[in-house]
Motif scaffolding. Structure first.
Motif, PDB file in Angstrom:
ATOM      1  N   LEU A  57      66.788   3.237  92.605  1.00  0.00           N
ATOM      2  CA  LEU A  57      66.621   1.813  92.324  1.00  0.00           C
ATOM      3  C   LEU A  57      65.863   1.577  91.014  1.00  0.00           C
ATOM      4  N   ARG A  58      64.827   2.380  90.764  1.00  0.00           N
ATOM      5  CA  ARG A  58      64.038   2.193  89.540  1.00  0.00           C
ATOM      6  C   ARG A  58      64.910   2.342  88.303  1.00  0.00           C
ATOM      7  N   THR A  59      65.761   3.375  88.296  1.00  0.00           N
ATOM      8  CA  THR A  59      66.640   3.609  87.151  1.00  0.00           C
ATOM      9  C   THR A  59      67.682   2.499  87.006  1.00  0.00           C
ATOM     10  N   GLU A  60      68.208   2.017  88.142  1.00  0.00           N
ATOM     11  CA  GLU A  60      69.179   0.920  88.095  1.00  0.00           C
ATOM     12  C   GLU A  60      68.539  -0.342  87.520  1.00  0.00           C
ATOM     13  N   LEU A  61      67.324  -0.621  87.944  1.00  0.00           N
ATOM     14  CA  LEU A  61      66.623  -1.803  87.437  1.00  0.00           C
ATOM     15  C   LEU A  61      66.325  -1.653  85.954  1.00  0.00           C
ATOM     16  N   CYS A  62      65.897  -0.478  85.557  1.00  0.00           N
ATOM     17  CA  CYS A  62      65.628  -0.208  84.140  1.00  0.00           C
ATOM     18  C   CYS A  62      66.890  -0.438  83.314  1.00  0.00           C
ATOM     19  N   GLY A  63      68.037  -0.056  83.858  1.00  0.00           N
ATOM     20  CA  GLY A  63      69.301  -0.264  83.167  1.00  0.00           C
ATOM     21  C   GLY A  63      69.598  -1.729  82.927  1.00  0.00           C
ATOM     22  N   LEU A  64      69.201  -2.589  83.854  1.00  0.00           N
ATOM     23  CA  LEU A  64      69.405  -4.025  83.686  1.00  0.00           C
ATOM     24  C   LEU A  64      68.452  -4.611  82.654  1.00  0.00           C
ATOM     25  N   HIS A  65      67.437  -3.826  82.284  1.00  0.00           N
ATOM     26  CA  HIS A  65      66.560  -4.198  81.167  1.00  0.00           C
ATOM     27  C   HIS A  65      66.945  -3.417  79.912  1.00  0.00           C
ATOM     28  N   PHE A  66      68.200  -2.971  79.880  1.00  0.00           N
ATOM     29  CA  PHE A  66      68.778  -2.282  78.729  1.00  0.00           C
ATOM     30  C   PHE A  66      68.045  -0.986  78.398  1.00  0.00           C
ATOM     31  N   GLY A  67      67.528  -0.328  79.443  1.00  0.00           N
ATOM     32  CA  GLY A  67      66.899   0.978  79.272  1.00  0.00           C
ATOM     33  C   GLY A  67      65.513   0.947  78.676  1.00  0.00           C
ATOM     34  N   GLN A  68      64.921  -0.231  78.554  1.00  0.00           N
ATOM     35  CA  GLN A  68      63.576  -0.325  77.982  1.00  0.00           C
ATOM     36  C   GLN A  68      62.549   0.357  78.886  1.00  0.00           C
ATOM     37  N   CYS A  69      61.584   1.012  78.262  1.00  0.00           N
ATOM     38  CA  CYS A  69      60.449   1.610  78.986  1.00  0.00           C
ATOM     39  C   CYS A  69      60.928   2.502  80.125  1.00  0.00           C
ATOM     40  N   SER A  70      61.881   3.363  79.832  1.00  0.00           N
ATOM     41  CA  SER A  70      62.490   4.185  80.879  1.00  0.00           C
ATOM     42  C   SER A  70      61.515   5.161  81.529  1.00  0.00           C
ATOM     43  N   SER A  71      60.404   5.465  80.848  1.00  0.00           N
ATOM     44  CA  SER A  71      59.433   6.398  81.433  1.00  0.00           C
ATOM     45  C   SER A  71      58.442   5.705  82.369  1.00  0.00           C
ATOM     46  N   ALA A  72      58.488   4.384  82.456  1.00  0.00           N
ATOM     47  CA  ALA A  72      57.547   3.656  83.321  1.00  0.00           C
ATOM     48  C   ALA A  72      57.797   4.005  84.785  1.00  0.00           C
ATOM     49  N   PRO A  73      56.764   4.426  85.518  1.00  0.00           N
ATOM     50  CA  PRO A  73      56.955   4.772  86.927  1.00  0.00           C
ATOM     51  C   PRO A  73      57.035   3.552  87.838  1.00  0.00           C
ATOM     52  N   LEU A  74      56.676   2.379  87.295  1.00  0.00           N
ATOM     53  CA  LEU A  74      56.608   1.167  88.112  1.00  0.00           C
ATOM     54  C   LEU A  74      57.166  -0.022  87.345  1.00  0.00           C
ATOM     55  N   PHE A  75      58.076  -0.736  87.990  1.00  0.00           N
ATOM     56  CA  PHE A  75      58.558  -2.008  87.456  1.00  0.00           C
ATOM     57  C   PHE A  75      58.145  -3.111  88.425  1.00  0.00           C
ATOM     58  N   LEU A  76      57.507  -4.136  87.896  1.00  0.00           N
ATOM     59  CA  LEU A  76      57.107  -5.286  88.706  1.00  0.00           C
ATOM     60  C   LEU A  76      57.951  -6.482  88.302  1.00  0.00           C
ATOM     61  N   THR A  77      58.627  -7.065  89.273  1.00  0.00           N
ATOM     62  CA  THR A  77      59.451  -8.249  89.032  1.00  0.00           C
ATOM     63  C   THR A  77      58.810  -9.423  89.745  1.00  0.00           C
ATOM     64  N   VAL A  78      58.249 -10.341  88.968  1.00  0.00           N
ATOM     65  CA  VAL A  78      57.606 -11.529  89.523  1.00  0.00           C
ATOM     66  C   VAL A  78      58.663 -12.619  89.655  1.00  0.00           C
ATOM     67  N   CYS A  79      58.725 -13.226  90.830  1.00  0.00           N
ATOM     68  CA  CYS A  79      59.750 -14.223  91.112  1.00  0.00           C
ATOM     69  C   CYS A  79      59.124 -15.558  91.512  1.00  0.00           C
ATOM     70  N   THR A  80      59.762 -16.646  91.098  1.00  0.00           N
ATOM     71  CA  THR A  80      59.449 -17.925  91.720  1.00  0.00           C
ATOM     72  C   THR A  80      60.017 -17.842  93.135  1.00  0.00           C
ATOM     73  N   ASP A  81      59.257 -18.298  94.120  1.00  0.00           N
ATOM     74  CA  ASP A  81      59.670 -18.095  95.515  1.00  0.00           C
ATOM     75  C   ASP A  81      59.368 -19.327  96.353  1.00  0.00           C
ATOM     76  N   VAL A  82      60.407 -20.115  96.623  1.00  0.00           N
ATOM     77  CA  VAL A  82      60.272 -21.238  97.542  1.00  0.00           C
ATOM     78  C   VAL A  82      60.808 -20.864  98.916  1.00  0.00           C
ATOM     79  N   ASN A  83      61.459 -19.719  99.021  1.00  0.00           N
ATOM     80  CA  ASN A  83      62.014 -19.270 100.291  1.00  0.00           C
ATOM     81  C   ASN A  83      60.929 -19.125 101.356  1.00  0.00           C
ATOM     82  N   ARG A  84      59.816 -18.495 100.980  1.00  0.00           N
ATOM     83  CA  ARG A  84      58.742 -18.269 101.939  1.00  0.00           C
ATOM     84  C   ARG A  84      58.131 -19.586 102.415  1.00  0.00           C
TER      85      ARG A  84
END
Length: 247
Positions: A57-84
Motif C-alpha cells: 500500500l505504501r508504494t501504491e500511495l507513493c505512486g499516486l504522488h508521482f514517486g515523490q519521497c519514495s524512501s519515506a517509511p510513513l505517509f500521512l494523509t489528512v482528510c476532511t471528515d464529516v462522515n464521523r
C-alpha cells in the motif's frame, strides 16, 4: 533534539530523503495527539489522518504522488471528515446537516491546523517531513486506494520519517509582503518587485530559471509547474469529486 517551538518553526526544512528506520508507533501517536490539540471549528474536529506504512500500500500511495519521497517509511494523509460526525448525529437522532460547502471549508481549515500542529511536534521530536501538494492532483484515486467513504476527502499529504539529509532552508516572503495594518493594502508594482526580490534573487531560484529557460522565476510557475490549463482541468476534477463525495 529541538525543543523550542520558535526554533523549530524558523528552521523548518522540507525533507525528501529518509533513513530506513520506521516511525515508532508511540511517537506517531504522540505527534497525532499534539495535532488534536489544535484549534478547530466548534470543537467538532472534522478531520481524520490515515497513516500508511505497510507494503504494497505504501508504494501504491507513493505512486499516486508521482514517486515523490519514495524512501519515506510513513505517509500521512489528512482528510476532511464529516462522515464521523454524521454518524454521531445519527446515533443521537439529529440532522446530518454538514455535507455542504460551508462545512467543507470549515473542515479544511480544521484539517490544516491539525496538520501544522502535528508537523511541529514531529520536527520537535527529530522527524522530518515533506508536504506533498500532489494530493490535489489524484484526490479521487487516493481516496479510493485508502477506502475513504462519502464525506471523507484527502486534502493534505505528508511524507515523514527520520531524515537522511539536512534539507535546504527555503527563502520566504517577509512580513512586509504579508502583514497588513488595519485593512488590506493592495501593493503597487514597485512594492511587488521589492517584496519578491528575496525570491527572485535567491541563487537556487536563479539557477532554476536558467535550467528551465524561462524569462524569470515567476514564469516557471505559470508555464511549467502550475499552468492555467492544468489548473482548470484539476479544478474541474476536484469539484466533480466533491459533488460526489461531500456535497
Amino acid at each position: 533534539m529541538k525543543n523550542d517551538v520558535l526554533d523549530v518553526m524558523m528552521n523548518h526544512r522540507s525533507i525528501r530523503k529518509f533513513t530506513k528506520e520506521k516511525v515508532d508507533p508511540k511517537l506517531l501517536e504522540e505527534i497525532v495527539n499534539c495535532g488534536l490539540r489544535a484549534s478547530n471549528t466548534g470543537n467538532m474536529q472534522l478531520y481524520s489522518v490515515i497513516a500508511t506504512q505497510e507494503e504494497p500500500l505504501r508504494t501504491e500511495l507513493c505512486g499516486l504522488h508521482f514517486g515523490q519521497c519514495s524512501s519515506a517509511p510513513l505517509f500521512l494523509t489528512v482528510c476532511t471528515d464529516v462522515n464521523r460526525y454524521h454518524h454521531y448525529c445519527r446515533v443521537n437522532g439529529c440532522d446530518e446537516s454538514y455535507g455542504n460547502m460551508l462545512w467543507f471549508v470549515s473542515a479544511l481549515v480544521d484539517a490544516s491546523l491539525f496538520a501544522q500542529n502535528l508537523c511541529l511536534a514531529a520536527e520537535a521530536r527529530g522527524l522530518g517531513f515533506c508536504h506533498l501538494g500532489t494530493v490535489n492532483y489524484n484526490t479521487e484515486k487516493i481516496a479510493k486506494l485508502l477506502q475513504c467513504p462519502k464525506g471523507v476527502v484527502p486534502v493534505i499529504a505528508l511524507a515523514m520519517g527520520h531524515p537522511a539529509e539536512e534539507g535546504r532552508l527555503s527563502e520566504r516572503l517577509g512580513t512586509d509582503a504579508v502583514l497588513h495594518s488595519e485593512m488590506y493594502h493592495d501593493p503597487t508594482d514597485e512594492e511587488i518587485v521589492k517584496t519578491h526580490a528575496v525570491r527572485d534573487n535567491d541563487p537556487f531560484n536563479r539557477q532554476m530559471v536558467v535550467e528551465n529557460g524561462t524569462r524569470n522565476y515567476c514564469e516557471i510557475f505559470t508555464t511549467k509547474r502550475y499552468p492555467r490549463s492544468q489548473n482548470e482541468a484539476i479544478s474541474a476534477d476536484l469539484l466533480d469529486f466533491l459533488k460526489k463525495k461531500w456535497l
